[in-house]
Scaffold this motif. Structure first.
Motif, PDB file in Angstrom:
ATOM      1  N   SER A 149      32.113  29.974  14.361  1.00  0.00           N
ATOM      2  CA  SER A 149      32.292  28.654  14.971  1.00  0.00           C
ATOM      3  C   SER A 149      32.979  28.753  16.329  1.00  0.00           C
ATOM      4  O   SER A 149      33.794  29.644  16.568  1.00  0.00           O
ATOM      5  CB  SER A 149      33.098  27.727  14.052  1.00  0.00           C
ATOM      6  OG  SER A 149      34.415  28.218  13.873  1.00  0.00           O
ATOM      7  N   TYR A 217      26.165  19.816  20.231  1.00  0.00           N
ATOM      8  CA  TYR A 217      26.599  20.039  18.849  1.00  0.00           C
ATOM      9  C   TYR A 217      25.514  20.830  18.146  1.00  0.00           C
ATOM     10  O   TYR A 217      24.328  20.479  18.212  1.00  0.00           O
ATOM     11  CB  TYR A 217      26.810  18.718  18.099  1.00  0.00           C
ATOM     12  CG  TYR A 217      28.123  18.045  18.352  1.00  0.00           C
ATOM     13  CD1 TYR A 217      29.335  18.738  18.232  1.00  0.00           C
ATOM     14  CD2 TYR A 217      28.174  16.708  18.703  1.00  0.00           C
ATOM     15  CE1 TYR A 217      30.535  18.112  18.466  1.00  0.00           C
ATOM     16  CE2 TYR A 217      29.381  16.070  18.946  1.00  0.00           C
ATOM     17  CZ  TYR A 217      30.556  16.775  18.821  1.00  0.00           C
ATOM     18  OH  TYR A 217      31.751  16.153  19.066  1.00  0.00           O
ATOM     19  N   SER A 219      24.715  22.721  14.341  1.00  0.00           N
ATOM     20  CA  SER A 219      25.047  23.064  12.961  1.00  0.00           C
ATOM     21  C   SER A 219      23.835  23.801  12.405  1.00  0.00           C
ATOM     22  O   SER A 219      22.733  23.245  12.353  1.00  0.00           O
ATOM     23  CB  SER A 219      25.329  21.808  12.126  1.00  0.00           C
ATOM     24  OG  SER A 219      25.565  22.159  10.770  1.00  0.00           O
ATOM     25  N   ARG A 233      28.517  26.902  13.688  1.00  0.00           N
ATOM     26  CA  ARG A 233      28.872  25.572  14.189  1.00  0.00           C
ATOM     27  C   ARG A 233      29.465  25.696  15.591  1.00  0.00           C
ATOM     28  O   ARG A 233      30.347  26.516  15.822  1.00  0.00           O
ATOM     29  CB  ARG A 233      29.859  24.873  13.257  1.00  0.00           C
ATOM     30  CG  ARG A 233      29.290  24.695  11.855  1.00  0.00           C
ATOM     31  CD  ARG A 233      30.100  23.797  10.979  1.00  0.00           C
ATOM     32  NE  ARG A 233      29.509  23.774   9.641  1.00  0.00           N
ATOM     33  CZ  ARG A 233      28.688  22.829   9.204  1.00  0.00           C
ATOM     34  NH1 ARG A 233      28.365  21.828  10.003  1.00  0.00           N
ATOM     35  NH2 ARG A 233      28.206  22.873   7.975  1.00  0.00           N
TER      36      ARG A 233
END
Length: 355
Positions: A149, A217, A219, A233
């Motif tokens: 992440s 963003y 994911s 992420r």
């Protein structure tokens, strides 16, 4: 002494110059359209200045041992092709290798055809913290799951943007090849492959800036050849002081790699992308009396990367940590597959590599 030519004079070249400290190499030529920046570097390193990299490639042929391509992303492909066609046999190209999967395919094919030594600039493979994670995998049994992440400080994009003056190439998707996934996530894709083998399939969801078209963003789930599933992420957060809990230096960057195995758990936290601050690695092992915590100096990543390249130019052999042209191509291919998955509502997408 290995003689190097630098194509470009942006911020990343400062990292390269730092990385070449104490290396058996000398920068002898620099090409850049930014004359002020480039001539300052030429004065500092005793190099010759060229305003056009084509002129440098022509004039320095036979005088330079290797080329470092540190130009804006959209120029990587054409600059590497030009250097190879001029007969240069040693190239370090900054990441991403190309902004389009089809260009990465063609470049990889040409590199193999011409027998060029080609290193892609994914320096995090040389980061002592991430190298510690890789070497410690044997201590935690069979890895079954990992999380990669990156969260960084940045305001939410304006949903009703007004057209303004054009900015740097860095914010133009057509010139960068993408946004957060390309700039930041590409490093993690390369690290996953370095640690766990190749990516076989991806499932991704993304949020895109309505103005720039860039993803901000991400994911995603990435399935690896050895059975490990990686949760990835990346996102911007509208607060100014993002950073790991352990660090007093919080300048808008929190990068974490976690791996869970059958007999342990490893967590690495990095407070800066440049590697100018220490990172923390914690390792929990079965039957051990608690986590082992170590702090490592990340700026060594630049020295290790550049020193490895210089040594490889001498020997013709890749450093075990080096990212090759095939690694660069496959990372570009994985990024393209993730975008296809996201634009199909998170559909599982298989990888079919050409190299």
């Amino acid at each position: 002494m290995i003689k190097l030519a630098m194509l470009g004079s942006g911020i990343i070249t400062e990292c390269h110059y730092f990385g070449l400290t104490d290396a058996d190499a000398q920068i002898v030529a620099i090409a850049s359209t930014d004359k002020e920046q480039a001539t300052e570097a030429c004065t500092k390193y005793g190099a010759r200045y060229y305003s056009d990299y084509h002129e440098l490639l022509q004039a320095e042929k036979g005088q330079v041992d290797a080329i470092i391509v540190a130009l804006p992303n959209f120029m990587h492909y054409e600059a590497c092709i030009a250097a190879i066609n001029m007969g240069y046999k040693n190239i370090l190209c900054e990441k991403p290798m190309c902004t389009r999967e089809e260009d990465a395919d063609k470049l990889a094919a040409l590199v193999k055809q011409e027998g060029v030594f080609f290193q892609t600039g994914y320096m995090k493979r040389f980061n002592p913290g991430f190298q510690r994670v890789k070497s410690a995998l044997e201590n935690i049994g069979t890895p079954s799951f990992a999380t990669f992440s990156i969260y960084f400080s940045s305001p939410e994009p304006d949903p009703n943007p007004q057209k303004g003056e054009p900015g740097s190439w860095y914010g133009v998707v057509e010139k960068t090849g993408g946004a957060a996934l390309t700039h930041n996530g590409s490093h993690h894709i390369d690290l996953m492959r370095y640690m766990f083998g190749d990516v076989t399939a991806v499932t991704a969801k993304m949020r895109y800036d309505v103005h720039s078209g860039g993803e901000y963003y991400i994911s995603a789930k990435l399935e690896m050849t050895d059975g490990v599933e990686v949760d990835m992420r990346i996102g911007r957060v509208d607060v100014p002081n993002m950073g790991p809990d352990f660090s007093v230096f919080r300048d808008g960057w929190n990068e974490t790699v976690e791996v869970i195995g059958s007999r342990g758990y490893i967590k690495c936290e990095n407070p800066t992308w440049q590697g100018y601050e220490s990172l923390q690695v914690k390792e929990w092992r079965q039957h051990a009396p608690g986590p082992e915590t170590i702090y490592l100096e990340c700026n060594e990543q630049w020295k290790k990367e550049l020193h490895a390249f210089v040594e490889s130019v001498k020997t013709g052999k890749y450093d075990p940590a080096a990212s090759t042209v095939i690694d660069g191509y496959r990372t570009d291919a994985i990024i393209a597959a993730m975008h296809r998955s996201a634009k199909q509502g998170g559909q599982r997408t298989m990888l079919d590599y050409k190299h």
